[in-house]
Design a protein around this motif. Structure first.
Motif, mmCIF file in Angstrom:
data_model
loop_
_atom_site.group_PDB
_atom_site.id
_atom_site.type_symbol
_atom_site.label_atom_id
_atom_site.label_comp_id
_atom_site.label_asym_id
_atom_site.label_seq_id
_atom_site.Cartn_x
_atom_site.Cartn_y
_atom_site.Cartn_z
ATOM 1 N N GLY A 8 1.173 -0.994 0.142
ATOM 2 C CA GLY A 8 0.026 -0.322 0.050
ATOM 3 C C GLY A 8 0.625 1.128 0.343
ATOM 4 O O GLY A 8 0.844 1.748 -0.455
ATOM 5 N N CYS A 9 1.835 1.225 0.766
ATOM 6 C CA CYS A 9 2.958 1.965 0.925
ATOM 7 C C CYS A 9 3.287 2.564 -0.757
ATOM 8 O O CYS A 9 3.401 3.513 -1.007
ATOM 9 C CB CYS A 9 4.309 2.138 1.714
ATOM 10 S SG CYS A 9 3.492 2.143 3.539
ATOM 11 N N VAL A 10 3.950 1.266 -1.097
ATOM 12 C CA VAL A 10 4.640 1.457 -2.189
ATOM 13 C C VAL A 10 2.864 2.324 -3.393
ATOM 14 O O VAL A 10 3.211 3.444 -4.433
ATOM 15 C CB VAL A 10 5.796 0.074 -2.984
ATOM 16 C CG1 VAL A 10 5.371 -0.053 -4.342
ATOM 17 C CG2 VAL A 10 5.435 0.069 -2.673
ATOM 18 N N ALA A 11 2.248 1.802 -3.620
ATOM 19 C CA ALA A 11 1.451 2.603 -4.487
ATOM 20 C C ALA A 11 1.482 4.063 -3.938
ATOM 21 O O ALA A 11 0.943 4.103 -5.316
ATOM 22 C CB ALA A 11 -0.550 1.513 -4.254
ATOM 23 N N PHE A 166 8.254 -16.342 -8.617
ATOM 24 C CA PHE A 166 8.620 -14.819 -8.599
ATOM 25 C C PHE A 166 7.310 -14.285 -8.237
ATOM 26 O O PHE A 166 6.107 -15.251 -8.665
ATOM 27 C CB PHE A 166 8.723 -14.583 -10.226
ATOM 28 C CG PHE A 166 7.920 -12.870 -10.592
ATOM 29 C CD1 PHE A 166 8.364 -11.985 -10.498
ATOM 30 C CD2 PHE A 166 6.246 -12.466 -11.171
ATOM 31 C CE1 PHE A 166 8.678 -10.754 -11.334
ATOM 32 C CE2 PHE A 166 6.672 -11.580 -11.332
ATOM 33 C CZ PHE A 166 7.175 -10.501 -11.594
ATOM 34 N N THR A 167 7.373 -13.179 -7.396
ATOM 35 C CA THR A 167 6.380 -12.356 -6.583
ATOM 36 C C THR A 167 5.780 -11.139 -7.029
ATOM 37 O O THR A 167 6.707 -10.292 -7.472
ATOM 38 C CB THR A 167 6.898 -12.069 -4.811
ATOM 39 O OG1 THR A 167 6.982 -13.267 -4.241
ATOM 40 C CG2 THR A 167 5.421 -11.346 -3.939
ATOM 41 N N SER A 168 4.415 -10.875 -7.315
ATOM 42 C CA SER A 168 3.945 -10.035 -7.938
ATOM 43 C C SER A 168 2.800 -9.211 -6.873
ATOM 44 O O SER A 168 2.617 -9.380 -6.194
ATOM 45 C CB SER A 168 3.148 -9.920 -9.179
ATOM 46 O OG SER A 168 2.811 -9.225 -9.951
ATOM 47 N N MET A 169 2.966 -7.944 -6.552
ATOM 48 C CA MET A 169 2.427 -7.155 -6.216
ATOM 49 C C MET A 169 1.884 -5.357 -6.149
ATOM 50 O O MET A 169 1.609 -5.622 -7.043
ATOM 51 C CB MET A 169 3.551 -6.533 -4.979
ATOM 52 C CG MET A 169 4.626 -7.229 -3.812
ATOM 53 S SD MET A 169 5.748 -6.148 -3.426
ATOM 54 C CE MET A 169 6.867 -7.176 -2.395
ATOM 55 N N VAL A 182 2.298 -2.896 -9.105
ATOM 56 C CA VAL A 182 2.216 -1.945 -8.215
ATOM 57 C C VAL A 182 4.249 -2.122 -7.366
ATOM 58 O O VAL A 182 4.890 -1.231 -7.361
ATOM 59 C CB VAL A 182 1.829 -1.062 -7.145
ATOM 60 C CG1 VAL A 182 0.580 -0.579 -7.933
ATOM 61 C CG2 VAL A 182 2.033 -1.991 -5.651
ATOM 62 N N ALA A 183 4.827 -3.474 -7.182
ATOM 63 C CA ALA A 183 6.076 -3.910 -7.210
ATOM 64 C C ALA A 183 6.311 -5.400 -7.561
ATOM 65 O O ALA A 183 5.031 -6.378 -7.882
ATOM 66 C CB ALA A 183 6.068 -3.885 -5.506
ATOM 67 N N PRO A 193 9.744 -1.316 -6.254
ATOM 68 C CA PRO A 193 9.195 -0.581 -6.808
ATOM 69 C C PRO A 193 8.516 -0.745 -7.962
ATOM 70 O O PRO A 193 9.402 -0.102 -8.807
ATOM 71 C CB PRO A 193 9.436 0.588 -6.041
ATOM 72 C CG PRO A 193 10.552 0.446 -5.108
ATOM 73 C CD PRO A 193 11.009 -0.876 -5.594
ATOM 74 N N PHE A 194 7.408 -0.698 -8.240
ATOM 75 C CA PHE A 194 6.480 -0.476 -9.829
ATOM 76 C C PHE A 194 5.742 -0.145 -10.370
ATOM 77 O O PHE A 194 4.433 -0.157 -10.787
ATOM 78 C CB PHE A 194 6.928 -2.278 -10.236
ATOM 79 C CG PHE A 194 6.855 -1.906 -11.625
ATOM 80 C CD1 PHE A 194 8.161 -1.568 -12.551
ATOM 81 C CD2 PHE A 194 5.904 -2.824 -12.731
ATOM 82 C CE1 PHE A 194 8.183 -2.281 -13.680
ATOM 83 C CE2 PHE A 194 6.097 -2.677 -14.351
ATOM 84 C CZ PHE A 194 7.643 -2.161 -14.800
#
Length: 204
Positions: A8-11, A166-169, A182-183, A193-194
């Protein structure tokens, strides 16, 4: 695995100025395409196909490495193929078969935890492989995606096969029936971060 609160912080940290045209459910129901612009200059085009299916087409300025995916609810990928312009490269196609009953458990709800195994089949005659998927969803909150505010919740989705993972956030937006990355994280790069730089009905 990192805390869901980090996503959530990354977004929020990646939020840009307000988009000129934030997508709505009515837009998607009317056949509109949503464009998501990322820091690597890639653009993802999201479009409803009906019956809970979402088409995601990833494009780059140089036209290299482009691909298209179809997913259930913007979460579980059932078909992936590389692109040469607008043409699909058939021998690159990967199709995934999920356990019976998964579709009935969608859309994903806040707080959901799932562990399941898919079977991937390759058009180039590579032997089929099992892919293990772990999903953990957080609680619902107001999320800012590049200046567009929606109700949404974070998801960690980890894909593993053999010795790799592989982990998608992602952030799932129930009002739109879409998920936005988002990451991401893998063993070599760690967490990256993405956050989207644009989220709009207008092509970047």
């Amino acid at each position: 695995m990192r805390s869901l609160a980090i996503i959530g912080c990354v977004a929020l940290a990646g939020a840009a100025s307000a988009s000129a045209q934030c997508p709505t459910r009515a837009d998607l129901e009317g056949g509109a395409t949503v464009y998501v612009a990322y820091p690597d200059e890639g653009t993802v085009e999201l479009r409803w196909l009906g019956a809970g299916m979402v088409q995601e087409t990833t494009r780059y300025p140089d036209g290299e490495g482009e691909f298209r995916m179809i997913s259930m609810g913007g979460v579980f990928i059932i078909d992936e193929v590389d692109l040469d312009g607008d043409s699909e490269i058939e021998d690159s196609r990967i199709t995934s078969r999920f356990p019976p009953g998964l579709y009935d458990r969608l859309p994903v709800q806040p707080g959901t935890e799932m562990s399941l195994t898919a079977v991937n089949t390759f058009a180039d005659d590579t032997a089929p492989e099992e892919e293990h998927i772990e999903l953990r969803a957080g609680g619902i909150d107001t999320i800012d995606i590049a200046g567009c505010r929606y109700s949404g919740f974070p998801m960690l989705i980890t894909y593993s096969w053999d010795e790799e993972y592989f982990t998608s956030m992602m952030i799932h937006l129930p009002d739109l029936g879409l998920s936005v990355e988002v990451a991401r994280m893998d063993p070599d790069s760690g967490a990256i971060p993405f956050a989207p730089q644009a989220f709009s009905l207008e092509r970047p």
